[in-house]
Design a protein around this motif. Structure first.
Motif, PDB file in Angstrom:
ATOM      1  N   LYS A 131       0.493  -1.007   0.076  1.00 38.38           N
ATOM      2  CA  LYS A 131      -0.208   0.010   0.076  1.00 38.38           C
ATOM      3  C   LYS A 131       1.020   1.706  -0.155  1.00 38.38           C
ATOM      4  CE  LYS A 131      -4.294   0.534   1.849  1.00 38.38           C
ATOM      5  NZ  LYS A 131      -5.076   0.227   2.379  1.00 38.38           N
ATOM      6  N   GLY A 132       2.259   0.739  -0.359  1.00 46.47           N
ATOM      7  CA  GLY A 132       2.656   2.680  -0.049  1.00 46.47           C
ATOM      8  C   GLY A 132       2.382   2.852   1.053  1.00 46.47           C
ATOM      9  N   LEU A 133       3.280   2.551   2.774  1.00 53.46           N
ATOM     10  CA  LEU A 133       2.729   2.940   3.843  1.00 53.46           C
ATOM     11  C   LEU A 133       4.408   2.775   4.024  1.00 53.46           C
ATOM     12  CD1 LEU A 133      -1.492   2.013   4.970  1.00 53.46           C
ATOM     13  CD2 LEU A 133      -0.161   4.608   4.026  1.00 53.46           C
ATOM     14  N   ILE A 134       4.862   1.510   3.914  1.00 51.00           N
ATOM     15  CA  ILE A 134       5.832   1.525   4.824  1.00 51.00           C
ATOM     16  C   ILE A 134       6.557   1.035   3.709  1.00 51.00           C
ATOM     17  CG2 ILE A 134       4.937   1.319   7.568  1.00 51.00           C
ATOM     18  CD1 ILE A 134       6.049  -1.844   6.171  1.00 51.00           C
ATOM     19  N   ASP A 135       8.358   1.123   3.994  1.00 48.63           N
ATOM     20  CA  ASP A 135       9.630   0.319   3.046  1.00 48.63           C
ATOM     21  C   ASP A 135       9.514  -1.199   4.242  1.00 48.63           C
ATOM     22  OD1 ASP A 135       9.787   1.998   0.666  1.00 48.63           O
ATOM     23  OD2 ASP A 135      10.821   3.743   2.459  1.00 48.63           O
ATOM     24  N   TYR A 136       9.862  -1.774   3.724  1.00 49.01           N
ATOM     25  CA  TYR A 136       9.378  -3.723   4.402  1.00 49.01           C
ATOM     26  C   TYR A 136      10.678  -3.700   3.312  1.00 49.01           C
ATOM     27  CZ  TYR A 136       8.865  -7.689   6.804  1.00 49.01           C
ATOM     28  OH  TYR A 136       8.960  -9.269   6.715  1.00 49.01           O
ATOM     29  N   VAL A 137      11.875  -5.039   4.031  1.00 53.43           N
ATOM     30  CA  VAL A 137      12.594  -6.043   3.231  1.00 53.43           C
ATOM     31  C   VAL A 137      12.541  -6.442   4.438  1.00 53.43           C
ATOM     32  CG1 VAL A 137      14.653  -6.536   2.298  1.00 53.43           C
ATOM     33  CG2 VAL A 137      13.895  -4.040   1.812  1.00 53.43           C
ATOM     34  N   PRO A 138      12.558  -7.649   3.395  1.00 56.81           N
ATOM     35  CA  PRO A 138      12.091  -8.928   4.452  1.00 56.81           C
ATOM     36  C   PRO A 138      13.654  -9.418   5.329  1.00 56.81           C
ATOM     37  CG  PRO A 138      10.675  -9.525   2.697  1.00 56.81           C
ATOM     38  CD  PRO A 138      11.105  -8.530   2.515  1.00 56.81           C
ATOM     39  N   ARG A 139      13.995 -10.070   6.701  1.00 54.43           N
ATOM     40  CA  ARG A 139      15.012  -9.965   7.305  1.00 54.43           C
ATOM     41  C   ARG A 139      15.992  -8.524   7.055  1.00 54.43           C
ATOM     42  NH1 ARG A 139      13.049 -15.191   5.534  1.00 54.43           N
ATOM     43  NH2 ARG A 139      13.985 -14.615   3.331  1.00 54.43           N
ATOM     44  N   ARG A 140      15.336  -7.592   7.001  1.00 51.09           N
ATOM     45  CA  ARG A 140      16.643  -6.608   6.833  1.00 51.09           C
ATOM     46  C   ARG A 140      16.108  -5.337   7.443  1.00 51.09           C
ATOM     47  NH1 ARG A 140      19.595  -6.379   2.068  1.00 51.09           N
ATOM     48  NH2 ARG A 140      20.170  -3.720   2.831  1.00 51.09           N
ATOM     49  N   GLY A 141      14.674  -4.935   7.234  1.00 43.28           N
ATOM     50  CA  GLY A 141      14.348  -4.050   7.970  1.00 43.28           C
ATOM     51  C   GLY A 141      13.291  -3.435   8.198  1.00 43.28           C
ATOM     52  N   LEU A 142      12.378  -1.879   8.464  1.00 42.52           N
ATOM     53  CA  LEU A 142      11.223  -1.661   7.849  1.00 42.52           C
ATOM     54  C   LEU A 142      11.204  -0.644   8.330  1.00 42.52           C
ATOM     55  CD1 LEU A 142       8.664  -1.533   9.666  1.00 42.52           C
ATOM     56  CD2 LEU A 142       9.365  -4.231  10.285  1.00 42.52           C
ATOM     57  N   LYS A 143      10.651   0.401   7.897  1.00 41.67           N
ATOM     58  CA  LYS A 143      10.448   1.626   8.426  1.00 41.67           C
ATOM     59  C   LYS A 143       9.240   2.848   6.978  1.00 41.67           C
ATOM     60  CE  LYS A 143      13.909   5.921   8.258  1.00 41.67           C
ATOM     61  NZ  LYS A 143      12.673   7.107   8.075  1.00 41.67           N
ATOM     62  N   LEU A 144       8.932   3.931   8.292  1.00 43.37           N
ATOM     63  CA  LEU A 144       7.331   4.519   7.496  1.00 43.37           C
ATOM     64  C   LEU A 144       8.024   4.808   6.512  1.00 43.37           C
ATOM     65  CD1 LEU A 144       5.973   5.596  10.567  1.00 43.37           C
ATOM     66  CD2 LEU A 144       4.730   3.401   9.558  1.00 43.37           C
ATOM     67  N   ARG A 145       7.074   5.169   5.174  1.00 42.12           N
ATOM     68  CA  ARG A 145       7.109   5.837   4.398  1.00 42.12           C
ATOM     69  C   ARG A 145       5.922   7.315   4.595  1.00 42.12           C
ATOM     70  NH1 ARG A 145       6.970   3.490  -1.307  1.00 42.12           N
ATOM     71  NH2 ARG A 145       7.610   5.632  -2.164  1.00 42.12           N
ATOM     72  N   ARG A 146       6.822   8.546   4.077  1.00 41.06           N
ATOM     73  CA  ARG A 146       5.910   9.131   4.820  1.00 41.06           C
ATOM     74  C   ARG A 146       4.407   9.303   4.839  1.00 41.06           C
ATOM     75  NH1 ARG A 146       4.151  14.667   2.431  1.00 41.06           N
ATOM     76  NH2 ARG A 146       3.343  13.742   0.966  1.00 41.06           N
ATOM     77  N   HIS A 147       3.498   8.831   3.729  1.00 40.45           N
ATOM     78  CA  HIS A 147       2.181   8.468   3.866  1.00 40.45           C
ATOM     79  C   HIS A 147       1.894   7.979   5.332  1.00 40.45           C
ATOM     80  CE1 HIS A 147       1.411  10.267  -0.287  1.00 40.45           C
ATOM     81  NE2 HIS A 147      -0.039  10.405   0.199  1.00 40.45           N
ATOM     82  N   GLY A 148       3.105   6.753   5.066  1.00 36.84           N
ATOM     83  CA  GLY A 148       2.210   5.929   6.473  1.00 36.84           C
ATOM     84  C   GLY A 148       2.490   6.722   7.755  1.00 36.84           C
ATOM     85  N   ARG A 149       2.930   7.567   7.656  1.00 35.64           N
ATOM     86  CA  ARG A 149       3.770   8.450   8.948  1.00 35.64           C
ATOM     87  C   ARG A 149       3.054   9.246   9.882  1.00 35.64           C
ATOM     88  NH1 ARG A 149       7.837   8.284  12.273  1.00 35.64           N
ATOM     89  NH2 ARG A 149       7.896  11.391  13.746  1.00 35.64           N
ATOM     90  N   LEU A 150       2.737  10.134   8.190  1.00 34.56           N
ATOM     91  CA  LEU A 150       1.254  11.076   8.580  1.00 34.56           C
ATOM     92  C   LEU A 150      -0.158  10.520   8.553  1.00 34.56           C
ATOM     93  CD1 LEU A 150       2.015  13.439   5.387  1.00 34.56           C
ATOM     94  CD2 LEU A 150       2.282  13.890   7.974  1.00 34.56           C
ATOM     95  N   ALA A 151      -0.183   8.798   7.887  1.00 34.17           N
ATOM     96  CA  ALA A 151      -1.364   8.115   8.626  1.00 34.17           C
ATOM     97  C   ALA A 151      -1.619   7.830  10.808  1.00 34.17           C
ATOM     98  CB  ALA A 151      -1.668   6.777   7.715  1.00 34.17           C
ATOM     99  N   ALA A 152      -0.211   7.766  10.805  1.00 32.30           N
ATOM    100  CA  ALA A 152       0.425   7.138  11.874  1.00 32.30           C
ATOM    101  C   ALA A 152      -0.382   8.457  13.088  1.00 32.30           C
ATOM    102  CB  ALA A 152       1.498   6.417  12.201  1.00 32.30           C
ATOM    103  N   LEU A 153       0.439   9.438  12.688  1.00 28.16           N
ATOM    104  CA  LEU A 153       0.359  10.792  13.504  1.00 28.16           C
ATOM    105  C   LEU A 153      -1.738  11.090  13.945  1.00 28.16           C
ATOM    106  CD1 LEU A 153       3.274  12.397  11.969  1.00 28.16           C
ATOM    107  CD2 LEU A 153       3.329  11.801  14.793  1.00 28.16           C
ATOM    108  N   LYS A 154      -1.893  10.997  12.382  1.00 30.06           N
ATOM    109  CA  LYS A 154      -3.690  11.387  12.535  1.00 30.06           C
ATOM    110  C   LYS A 154      -4.064  10.282  13.554  1.00 30.06           C
ATOM    111  CE  LYS A 154      -6.600  12.542   9.134  1.00 30.06           C
ATOM    112  NZ  LYS A 154      -6.942  12.607   7.768  1.00 30.06           N
ATOM    113  N   VAL A 155      -4.047   8.961  13.596  1.00 32.24           N
ATOM    114  CA  VAL A 155      -4.526   8.455  14.492  1.00 32.24           C
ATOM    115  C   VAL A 155      -4.337   8.673  16.045  1.00 32.24           C
ATOM    116  CG1 VAL A 155      -4.828   6.699  15.562  1.00 32.24           C
ATOM    117  CG2 VAL A 155      -4.040   6.236  13.413  1.00 32.24           C
ATOM    118  N   VAL A 156      -2.392   9.030  16.201  1.00 34.99           N
ATOM    119  CA  VAL A 156      -2.495   9.603  17.480  1.00 34.99           C
ATOM    120  C   VAL A 156      -3.318  10.677  17.616  1.00 34.99           C
ATOM    121  CG1 VAL A 156      -0.132  10.826  18.621  1.00 34.99           C
ATOM    122  CG2 VAL A 156       0.109   8.369  17.339  1.00 34.99           C
TER     123      VAL A 156
END
Ligand SMILES: [Zn+2]
Length: 217
Positions: free
Chosen positions: A49-74
């Protein structure tokens, strides 16, 4: 639009990134009390969905859209908590679970009206900062009470998740902004002793103290 399940994941990732610097599948599983397999499946989905960058076994990170969506819930969570306390006269120990449900259902219009009624506040009842409408979050500078040495402190924020601690603070009359002295710290026993004015010393376990955040006075 994110579903409420997706929103809870995004919120957990945001929390981990802000407190630990990064989120891992294991940390998310622990935070949400789920298995790693379930979390991994959701990470793939959020990545598609383009909300995070995710590479199995390497790591994950919120993308800009994901971060904004999370901040909206907070933002919704914290404004709802404040509304329940200030307008509806709930106790601060009662509002977290209500907000956990309501944060997924209030509309932007309703939230903005609540924000206006509250006078565009910057902090929730537990001292946590409320992200603004553009998703800007100003983190509060404070130390865990479990980590500080003996000295004088002021309560800056308290974890909203432990109602027993919030009720205990009610009984002792200790609020956000309240000042006290850490008069003794016994690491071996896991106990902290705090004192206010001429009152008798209060004992607090270090585990509970870890849920309170203070600044030096
Ligand atoms: Zn809460």
């Amino acid at each position: 639009m994110a579903t409420s399940t997706e929103e809870n994941y995004l919120k957990a990732i945001l929390h981990l990134e802000d407190t630990k610097g990064a989120a891992t599948v294991g940390d998310i599983a622990a935070e949400l009390e789920l298995t790693s397999g379930t979390v991994t499946t959701m990470m793939q989905h959020l990545s598609e969905k383009g909300l995070i960058d995710y590479v199995p076994r390497r790591g994950l990170k919120l993308r800009r859209h994901g971060r904004l969506a999370a901040l909206k819930v907070v933002r919704r969570h914290r404004l709802i908590e404040l509304f329940l306390v200030e307008i509806m006269k709930f106790d601060w120990s009662e509002v977290h679970d209500e907000a956990e449900d309501l944060e997924h259902v209030v509309s932007d219009l309703l939230l903005d009206r609540m924000d206006e009624m509250l006078g565009r506040p910057t902090h929730d009842p537990h001292g946590d900062p409320i992200p603004d409408r553009n998703g800007k979050l100003t983190l509060v500078d404070s130390s865990s009470l479990a980590e500080v040495e003996e000295g004088d402190y002021r309560v800056v924020r308290v974890s909203d998740e432990n109602s027993a601690l919030l009720e205990w603070l009610n009984q002792k009359g200790l609020k956000i902004g309240g000042e006290f002295t850490v008069s003794r710290k016994d690491r071996a026993a896991g106990i902290l002793e705090i004192q206010r004015g001429g009152e008798a010393a209060l004992q607090l376990g270090l585990e509970m103290a870890g849920r309170m955040y203070v600044e030096e006075v």
